[in-house]
Write an enzyme that holds these catalytic residues in place. Structure first.
Site, PDB file in Angstrom:
ATOM      1  N   GLY A  22      58.990  -7.699   3.100  1.00 36.37           N
ATOM      2  CA  GLY A  22      59.913  -8.817   3.234  1.00 36.37           C
ATOM      3  C   GLY A  22      60.567  -8.925   4.587  1.00 36.37           C
ATOM      4  CG  ASN A  57      55.906  -8.243  -6.631  1.00 33.86           C
ATOM      5  OD1 ASN A  57      56.498  -8.697  -7.626  1.00 33.86           O
ATOM      6  ND2 ASN A  57      56.385  -7.238  -5.906  1.00 33.86           N
ATOM      7  CD1 TRP A  58      54.322 -14.811  -7.894  1.00 30.47           C
ATOM      8  CD2 TRP A  58      55.101 -15.935  -9.672  1.00 30.47           C
ATOM      9  NE1 TRP A  58      53.399 -15.781  -8.221  1.00 30.47           N
ATOM     10  CE2 TRP A  58      53.860 -16.490  -9.310  1.00 30.47           C
ATOM     11  CE3 TRP A  58      55.783 -16.480 -10.770  1.00 30.47           C
ATOM     12  CZ2 TRP A  58      53.282 -17.555  -9.996  1.00 30.47           C
ATOM     13  CZ3 TRP A  58      55.203 -17.542 -11.454  1.00 30.47           C
ATOM     14  CH2 TRP A  58      53.974 -18.077 -11.072  1.00 30.47           C
ATOM     15  CE  LYS A  59      58.687  -8.446  -3.430  1.00 35.86           C
ATOM     16  NZ  LYS A  59      59.177  -7.840  -2.203  1.00 35.86           N
ATOM     17  N   GLY A  78      54.076 -10.355  -1.690  1.00 35.29           N
ATOM     18  CA  GLY A  78      55.344 -10.841  -2.208  1.00 35.29           C
ATOM     19  C   GLY A  78      55.591 -12.276  -1.761  1.00 35.29           C
ATOM     20  N   GLY A  79      56.377 -12.421  -0.710  1.00 38.17           N
ATOM     21  CA  GLY A  79      56.813 -13.742  -0.245  1.00 38.17           C
ATOM     22  C   GLY A  79      55.693 -14.774  -0.130  1.00 38.17           C
ATOM     23  CG  HIS A 128      58.107  -2.949  -5.504  1.00 34.78           C
ATOM     24  ND1 HIS A 128      59.174  -3.077  -4.666  1.00 34.78           N
ATOM     25  CD2 HIS A 128      57.143  -3.761  -5.018  1.00 34.78           C
ATOM     26  CE1 HIS A 128      58.872  -3.954  -3.714  1.00 34.78           C
ATOM     27  NE2 HIS A 128      57.650  -4.386  -3.901  1.00 34.78           N
ATOM     28  CD  GLU A 188      54.190  -3.103  -1.833  1.00 35.39           C
ATOM     29  OE1 GLU A 188      53.765  -4.240  -1.698  1.00 35.39           O
ATOM     30  OE2 GLU A 188      55.224  -2.833  -2.458  1.00 35.39           O
ATOM     31  CB  SER A 208      55.107  -8.732   6.132  1.00 40.48           C
ATOM     32  OG  SER A 208      56.506  -8.582   5.905  1.00 40.48           O
ATOM     33  CD  GLU A 259      61.626  -5.525  -3.452  1.00 37.29           C
ATOM     34  OE1 GLU A 259      61.347  -6.064  -4.526  1.00 37.29           O
ATOM     35  OE2 GLU A 259      61.234  -5.971  -2.348  1.00 37.29           O
TER      36      GLU A 259
HETATM   37  P1  PGA Z   1      56.299  -9.051   0.943  1.00 38.57           P
HETATM   38  O1  PGA Z   1      56.458  -8.142  -0.358  1.00 38.57           O
HETATM   39  O2  PGA Z   1      54.847  -9.533   0.945  1.00 38.57           O
HETATM   40  O3  PGA Z   1      57.270 -10.171   0.768  1.00 38.57           O
HETATM   41  O4  PGA Z   1      56.566  -8.197   2.121  1.00 38.57           O
HETATM   42  C1  PGA Z   1      55.462  -7.268  -0.765  1.00 38.57           C
HETATM   43  C2  PGA Z   1      55.918  -6.490  -1.958  1.00 38.57           C
HETATM   44  O5  PGA Z   1      57.088  -6.103  -2.006  1.00 38.57           O
HETATM   45  O6  PGA Z   1      55.144  -6.237  -2.892  1.00 38.57           O
END
Ligand code: PGA
Length: 250
Positions: free
Chosen positions: A173, A9-11, A233-234, A95, A167, A212, A97
């Site tokens: 994050g 997930n590149w966001k 994500g990251g 998600h 999640e 994470s 977010e």
């Molecule tokens: P993260 O993000 O790996 O940076 O914690 C995961 C996500 O939000 O899908």
């Protein structure tokens, strides 16, 4: 035996040059694994670029969001049919977010879930509790409640062609990861909830962990009985990390 799934997930990250470098490195570095699918979800504006870069690759293409309506006066929105048209196979929905920053309700997410499936996309439904909710012992209620709304709306059979991502919001994050045991506990709750309605669907559905995920914790997380991969994500933006996460799935 469920096949694994690891989602990048590149966001809201990337530009044409860095996207190309990342995909070239993944194409070159990913060893072919028959036990796991790899899916990349870039910002939608780059779908066409990434689709071209993935020609001949086994890596799948997905999006990070869609709208519940197929067409109309929804300035700035992108429909499931458009994502399908661009070569997507999957779409991330709900998600945290989006739930938090864009006030998306369970009902709106349920509408997107059905819209995605109607257009031939596989929804990846995200669920998860905040730290305050975990501390108040509300994890099961929150996570299963989020799931319940979509189950009611779409029916359990629809989950035969969907993915769930657990999640915990407090782990996204932040560098804090749920312990493998904490994650497994919630994954089992989710699978049991589905099993109450359809044991076959429950046995087959892939439930991913996100929050994470890193090369250093992926092996232990993926070793859990009900964890079928990760939503990353990251670490998905760092080639070496992501390659190691993918090869952690056995
Ligand atoms: P993260 O993000 O790996 O940076 O914690 C995961 C996500 O939000 O899908």
């Amino acid at each position: 035996m469920r096949k694994g799934l690891i989602v990048a997930n590149w966001k809201m990250h990337g530009q044409r040059a860095s996207n190309a470098a990342l995909i070239h490195a993944l194409n070159a570095g990913l060893t072919k694994q028959s036990d796991v699918d790899i899916l990349v979800c870039p910002p939608s504006i780059y779908l066409e670029q990434i689709k071209a870069l993935l020609a001949g690759s086994n890596i799948l293409l997905g999006a990070q969001n869609t709208h519940s309506e197929e067409t109309g006066a929804y300035t700035g929105e992108i429909s499931a049919g458009m994502l399908k048209d661009m070569g997507c196979t999957h779409v991330i929905l709900g998600h945290s977010e989006r739930r938090e920053l864009f006030q998306e309700s369970d009902e709106f997410i349920a509408g997107k879930f059905t819209a995605a499936q109607t257009r031939g996309l596989i929804p990846i439904l995200c669920v998860g509790e905040t730290l305050a909710q975990r501390e108040a012992d509300e994890t099961a209620n929150i996570v299963l409640g989020q799931l319940e709304v979509v189950l009611k709306h779409a029916g359990v059979v629809a989950f035969g062609n969907a993915v769930i991502a657990y999640e915990p919001v407090w782990a996204i994050g932040t560098g804090l990861t749920a312990s493998p045991e904490q994650a497994q506990q919630v994954h089992a709750l989710i699978r049991n909830k589905i099993a109450e309605q359809d044991a076959g669907v429950a046995g087959d559905i892939r439930i991913l962990y996100g929050g994470s995920v890193k090369a250093d914790n992926a092996v232990e997380l993926f070793a859990q009985q009900d964890i079928d991969g990760g939503l990353v994500g990251g670490a998905s933006l760092i080639v070496e990390e992501f390659l190691r996460i993918c090869s952690s799935y056995t």
